[in-house]
Design a protein around this motif. Structure first.
Motif, PDB file in Angstrom:
ATOM      1  N   LYS A   1       0.708  -1.182  -0.027  1.00 27.29           N
ATOM      2  CA  LYS A   1       0.096   0.036   0.000  1.00 27.29           C
ATOM      3  C   LYS A   1       0.815   1.098  -0.116  1.00 27.29           C
ATOM      4  O   LYS A   1       1.987   1.481   0.568  1.00 27.29           O
TER       5      LYS A   1
ATOM      6  N   ASP B   1       1.741   5.125   0.894  1.00 28.73           N
ATOM      7  CA  ASP B   1       1.742   6.018   2.046  1.00 28.73           C
ATOM      8  C   ASP B   1       0.250   6.694   1.954  1.00 28.73           C
ATOM      9  O   ASP B   1       0.297   7.595   1.146  1.00 28.73           O
ATOM     10  N   TYR B   2      -0.582   6.966   3.005  1.00 24.45           N
ATOM     11  CA  TYR B   2      -1.583   7.741   2.856  1.00 24.45           C
ATOM     12  C   TYR B   2      -1.341   8.893   2.719  1.00 24.45           C
ATOM     13  O   TYR B   2      -2.394  10.113   1.756  1.00 24.45           O
TER      14      TYR B   2
ATOM     15  N   TYR C   1      -8.678  15.941   0.347  1.00 23.35           N
ATOM     16  CA  TYR C   1      -9.539  14.908  -0.031  1.00 23.35           C
ATOM     17  C   TYR C   1     -10.575  15.277  -1.173  1.00 23.35           C
ATOM     18  O   TYR C   1     -11.166  14.475  -1.810  1.00 23.35           O
TER      19      TYR C   1
ATOM     20  N   GLU D   1      -8.647   4.166  -3.140  1.00 24.37           N
ATOM     21  CA  GLU D   1      -7.215   4.443  -2.290  1.00 24.37           C
ATOM     22  C   GLU D   1      -7.494   5.893  -1.558  1.00 24.37           C
ATOM     23  O   GLU D   1      -7.207   6.086  -0.348  1.00 24.37           O
TER      24      GLU D   1
ATOM     25  N   GLU E   1      -9.970   5.431   1.344  1.00 24.79           N
ATOM     26  CA  GLU E   1      -9.135   4.801   2.489  1.00 24.79           C
ATOM     27  C   GLU E   1      -8.351   5.644   3.211  1.00 24.79           C
ATOM     28  O   GLU E   1      -8.085   5.574   4.436  1.00 24.79           O
ATOM     29  N   ALA E   2      -7.526   6.600   2.500  1.00 20.96           N
ATOM     30  CA  ALA E   2      -6.467   7.351   3.201  1.00 20.96           C
ATOM     31  C   ALA E   2      -7.257   8.301   3.970  1.00 20.96           C
ATOM     32  O   ALA E   2      -6.796   8.697   5.023  1.00 20.96           O
TER      33      ALA E   2
ATOM     34  N   LYS F   1      -5.367   8.341  13.056  1.00 21.98           N
ATOM     35  CA  LYS F   1      -4.109   9.192  12.453  1.00 21.98           C
ATOM     36  C   LYS F   1      -2.843   9.058  13.379  1.00 21.98           C
ATOM     37  O   LYS F   1      -1.596   8.792  13.024  1.00 21.98           O
TER      38      LYS F   1
ATOM     39  N   TYR G   1      -1.281   5.641  12.991  1.00 20.65           N
ATOM     40  CA  TYR G   1      -0.936   5.499  11.612  1.00 20.65           C
ATOM     41  C   TYR G   1       0.497   6.123  11.693  1.00 20.65           C
ATOM     42  O   TYR G   1       1.648   5.864  11.065  1.00 20.65           O
TER      43      TYR G   1
ATOM     44  N   HIS H   1       1.046   1.492   8.389  1.00 22.85           N
ATOM     45  CA  HIS H   1       0.035   0.685   8.172  1.00 22.85           C
ATOM     46  C   HIS H   1      -0.254  -0.507   9.036  1.00 22.85           C
ATOM     47  O   HIS H   1      -1.256  -0.992   9.082  1.00 22.85           O
TER      48      HIS H   1
END
Length: 389
Positions: free
Chosen positions: A4, A6-7, A26, A50, A53-54, A64, A67, A72
């Motif tokens: 995955k 990185d958000y 977003y 994606e 999800e982030a 947050k 994370y 993850h």
């Protein structure tokens, strides 16, 4: 997990971004990759999942924090941000409304949207004001200054006398549209990742009128209005200037559904005058005088917009001198008082002199001294000073 992204990278942000920065990023990406704007685009759909999800993780302060500390591995997929990649996780109706405003134009008019089947519709039978019409009237200079009356012909839409505005042939009546039930709009349901969205669109059968006319009026072709000419006597207000407009209320196109008529906006075009120039509410004119009149002074006749007046030109008046006649200008429109009149004096040099006239003029000029010419004396004194002599 390890494959995955990185958000923060997904949202194009640096680690430690603020809540406002996360929310703004977003919204931008959700609009960009939304499936409704990218139909049959698997890559856009994957990006959309994606992004959601982030945001679902980074918009939650607790998730947050985990994370940011563990990556993850610190985020439990069961919270809705993991492998499922479900739509809509982590944002509320404020965010959803902003996105839908971008997609559907804010829900106004025929593009409304709602949840649970609620839509905003308009009343197709509400009165509608008629359009304004415009025309231009040519005027002479004095007509604009003093005011006048003019007869004009306008073309506008009037209610059809045969059907009285219904659009149906005499003896028949419009029927309620069976497609929209008289609302003028039909609802269209659309499945989206956010659920079923209903949009209101203009009914194609009645074109939003709510009624259907089987037998249109032959005089107006079912429109309810006909174009006709009308003659009016118009009062032009004193003092109106070139390019200015005034309004005749209710003389425009007739409204629909018993709506009020629009207005007729009249603009005037004023022809220049050969004698007077206008500057706002002031009048200017120029009067040429002879050398003897300027030198000795004279009683002259001055034209004004009210007629002729007498004026005494003082002895020794110079060319270019301007004098004022109070309250001899243009009347203020719809008000009290007037502007001024300004008269500019010019010198006309004689032509075609005879030999005797030239001889007399030279003799006269020879008798003149510097004391008779103040400006010349001052001018030549300045030359001497400038040349150091």
């Amino acid at each position: 997990m390890p494959d995955k992204r990185d958000y923060y990278d997904v949202l194009g942000l640096a680690k430690g971004a603020s809540d406002d920065e996360i929310k703004k990023a977003y919204r931008k990406l959700a609009k960009q990759y939304h499936p409704d704007l990218n139909p049959d685009n698997a890559e856009a759909e994957a990006h959309f999942k994606e992004v959601n999800e982030a945001y679902e993780i980074l918009s939650d302060s607790q998730k947050k924090a985990r994370y940011d500390q563990y990556g993850h591995a610190g985020v439990d997929p069961s919270y809705g941000g993991g492998a499922g990649g479900t739509y809509g996780g982590g944002f509320g109706f404020e965010d959803l409304g902003d996105i839908f405003e971008s997609f559907f134009g804010g829900g106004g008019g025929s593009g409304g949207f709602g949840f649970g089947g609620s839509t905003r519709t308009r009343n197709p039978n509400a009165p509608i004001k008629g359009s304004d019409i415009r025309t231009t009237i040519p005027l002479e200079f004095m007509e604009a200054v003093k005011g006048t009356k003019k007869t004009i012909t306008i073309n506008h839409l009037e209610t059809c006398a045969s059907c009285h505005g219904s659009g149906a042939q005499k003896g028949t009546e419009p029927e309620t549209c069976s497609e929209c039930g008289g609302s003028g709009q039909v609802r269209v349901s659309q499945r989206t990742p956010f659920g079923t969205v209903q949009t209101a669109k203009t009914c194609s059968r009645c074109n939003g009128k709510g009624v259907f006319i089987k037998e249109p009026c032959r005089d107006c072709n079912g429109k309810g209005r006909v174009r006709k000419s009308k003659t009016l006597e118009v009062s032009i207000p004193a003092g109106i200037d070139d390019g200015q407009s005034f309004v005749l209320r209710g003389e425009g196109d007739q409204g629909m559904n018993n709506g009020p008529a629009g207005d007729c906006i009249i603009t005037v075009s004023v022809r220049p005058d050969t004698l007077f120039d206008r500057d706002g509410f002031d009048i200017w004119c120029e009067i040429p005088l002879t050398y003897a009149q300027l030198t000795l002074g004279d009683e002259i006749t001055v034209p004004t917009i009210d007629g002729k007046v007498s004026y005494t030109v003082p002895e020794g008046t110079q060319p270019g001198t301007v004098f004022r006649l109070r309250n001899k200008g243009v009347p203020y429109v719809n008000g009290r008082g007037r502007g001024e009149q300004y008269v500019r004096i010019s010198l006309e040099v004689p032509k075609n002199l005879t030999g005797k006239q030239k001889e007399a003029l030279r003799a006269f000029d020879g008798m003149m001294g510097e004391k008779n010419y103040e400006k010349r004396k001052t001018f030549f004194d300045r030359i001497k000073e400038a040349m150091g002599r």
